[in-house]
Design an enzyme around this catalytic site. Sequence first.
Site, PDB file in Angstrom:
ATOM      1  N   ASP A 662      -1.993   5.295 -32.592  1.00 40.70           N
ATOM      2  CA  ASP A 662      -2.763   3.925 -33.361  1.00 40.70           C
ATOM      3  C   ASP A 662      -4.204   3.879 -33.374  1.00 40.70           C
ATOM      4  O   ASP A 662      -4.645   3.156 -34.098  1.00 40.70           O
ATOM      5  CB  ASP A 662      -1.715   2.929 -32.903  1.00 40.70           C
ATOM      6  CG  ASP A 662      -2.009   1.762 -33.974  1.00 40.70           C
ATOM      7  OD1 ASP A 662      -1.869   2.177 -35.082  1.00 40.70           O
ATOM      8  OD2 ASP A 662      -1.804   0.722 -33.452  1.00 40.70           O
ATOM      9  N   HIS A 701     -12.282  20.353 -12.797  1.00 41.59           N
ATOM     10  CA  HIS A 701     -12.551  19.811 -11.230  1.00 41.59           C
ATOM     11  C   HIS A 701     -12.536  20.821 -10.492  1.00 41.59           C
ATOM     12  O   HIS A 701     -12.764  20.798  -8.993  1.00 41.59           O
ATOM     13  CB  HIS A 701     -11.259  18.849 -11.001  1.00 41.59           C
ATOM     14  CG  HIS A 701     -11.291  17.594 -11.834  1.00 41.59           C
ATOM     15  ND1 HIS A 701     -10.374  17.585 -13.033  1.00 41.59           N
ATOM     16  CD2 HIS A 701     -12.191  16.639 -12.052  1.00 41.59           C
ATOM     17  CE1 HIS A 701     -10.642  16.400 -13.690  1.00 41.59           C
ATOM     18  NE2 HIS A 701     -11.870  15.880 -13.085  1.00 41.59           N
TER      19      HIS A 701
END
Length: 761
Positions: A662, A701
Amino acid sequence: MASHVVGYPRMGPKRELKFALESFWDGKSSAEDLKKVSADLRSSIWKQMFDAGIKYIPSNTFSYYDQVLDTTAMLGAVPSRYNWTGGEIEFGTYFSMARGNASVPAMEMTKWFDTNYHFIVPELGPDVNFSYASHKAVNEYKEAKAQGVDTVPVLVGPVSYLLLSKPAKGVEKSFPLLSLLDKILPIYKEVIAELKAAGASWIQLDEPTLVLDLESHKLEAFTKAYADLESSLSGLNVLVETYFADVPAGAFKTLTALKGVTAFGFDLVRGTQTLELIKSSFPSGKYLFAGVVDGRNIWANDLAASLALLQSLEGVVGKDKLVASTSCSLLHTAVDLINETKLDDEIKSWLAFAAQKVVEVNALAKALSGAKDEAFFSANAAAQASRKSSPRVTNEAVQKASAALQGSDHRRATNVSARLDAQQKKLNLPILPTTTIGSFPQTVELRRVRREYKAKKISEEEYVKAITEEIKKVVDLQEELDIDVLVHGEPERNDMVEYFGEQLSGFAFTANGWVQSYGSRCVKPPIIYGDVSRPKPMTVFWSSKAQEMTKRPMKGMLTGPVTILNWSFVRNDQPRFETCYQIALAIKDEVEDLEKAGITVIQIDEAALREGLPLRKAEHAFYLNWAVHSFRITNVGIEDTTQIHTHMCYSNFNDIIHSIIDMDADVITIENSRSDEKLLSVFREGVKYGAGIGPGVYDIHSPRIPSTEEIADRVNKMLAVLDTNILWVNPDCGLKTRKYIEVKPALQNMVSAAKTIRTQL
Ligand code: GLN
Ligand code: ZN
């Protein structure tokens, strides 16, 4: 009428603990040095609360890393991989659990409720041999007592401890963790017995899980646990403390009926409905610890309002049973305003950090007992009034514009697949386009340039030259690597929120407003004190400069309104969504200016959208609705041919996927390093998804360089679930923390994986 503080920051006013920890970990100082710094911090905190007049002063809220890990240590629940052989847990084992060591990884860390604090998740199973292995709670009680301060020792409550844990590796996911209650309660009893023997007359058990949506069997565990503890608690005053939200009616009933408990603590700042429950059904003869001073924020308390609230509660529970308190531990606020030399006096008068909140709590208690400090109260009232009326806070035009947004929907006129077609005509990208998330490695030299510019040690001209050179380097590298959609590398940014906050009006920055995030890590959130607006373009200069260096599309790079909001201290004089709409309007101006400057792809990062999810499910829809609306507002006014990207730092969004869709971005890049399965299962389950999507193909990471085959393998896995024409190929997140020697080969492999697969399609 007495005063109480739920807990206090450990780091110290100048992050003394951080530096002591890191120096110890680096082998630069001894365990004794670390212990000394820590003991001094504890001692000064106790003294400060004692001098302020606090009656119930907490102990054992200090931690070398985390209070949940401390509880794991107390219970001897060390996972077997650390080869702990019993006895009292020492630094070696403790920090290995927290941070891993050369041969074993750390325990998992996760967010503490909806704060930015992270705790170490206990790993439990049927085989754990619990034993009383850390006497920290008792030692700290004795330590304070020896300094003349009789404290309330604080423990993480047994039920919350289990509810926050997870089954250890190799243990069935369905293992009933609460079945371990019988094994941990004997240790709690030992600790309680020792505390009593040492002279404690109060104990605080933190059971914050009571504010969550708990199934009935979980509530029953509370009843059972406290019934079991009842006899060992006898002779003590027992406070069960809750925080961060309302206690739902069912949990309130369970809580207030617990055996052996004499006092209940509630967060009355965030939990406004709890008040009704207290008024209608607080048990007689028990103490009410009323959390009226906000531990989650940096605003000075509205003392008159708090006093009125406390006075109304006096009638309910009785004068001698009412205690003024903080809404939660002060761990989640900054430490001491006294160290803020950069903030002007007006803004300072609106603020209270932990040290000031302690004084507020006590002032409220004194006022209730008839000894009101009139001068303190009137200074506070004046500050409240100045905050309400200051022209620095209110900007009529912004208020109007944001009010106009409410109640109506804002979305781009055309649907995403039509927009993607229009964009493709303009961008002409290959299938499986490659891109990165924004930042490139930040070298020591680069940080020095920024620092010196800020300190006015180098001129603007020199600064622009240095940053331009850096951008050029990053652009050239990406062209050489043959990446399709480029970034400028964000060399001018220290932090993705601070960079924007510094250029928006309505923001203030502290010098020492640090809040512990995990272990020795702290963050320094900006303070949003006023209506937010954008005086002038923030990124257009650098983005257009970067675009001029290449014919390939150069992504404009912005931080989204929800992320700016969730990573700041937010004003409390209007609803959060209103502040978010204001930020959205400021970002909207920037998006439109970037478009005007010829930028055709704009990424609006919403790394922290998920972090703002309320603790209780019933409140999710409301939050997601305004958060997603805020995002859409930023790009509602642009051409179909301008492509909007967004980026998110988590893959676990199965539950909020419809909100993410949305958001109506053209392309979403998301973290995906930990498991392809989790993310892809959403799409496998048939969620209708038409926008572009770039699940990270490797973990940024880690310094590890992924091979071409490995990346290709992951892309192929994604292609089995997602349409070829919507898939993007990109790393997990920004490359800021990596080194060029890692980034170059990794991106090279990423591009070559995309190219190989293109030829096979
Ligand atoms: N654009 C930012 C970067 O690349 C995004 C960082 C983040 O998602 N945390 O550094
Ligand atoms: Zn990210």
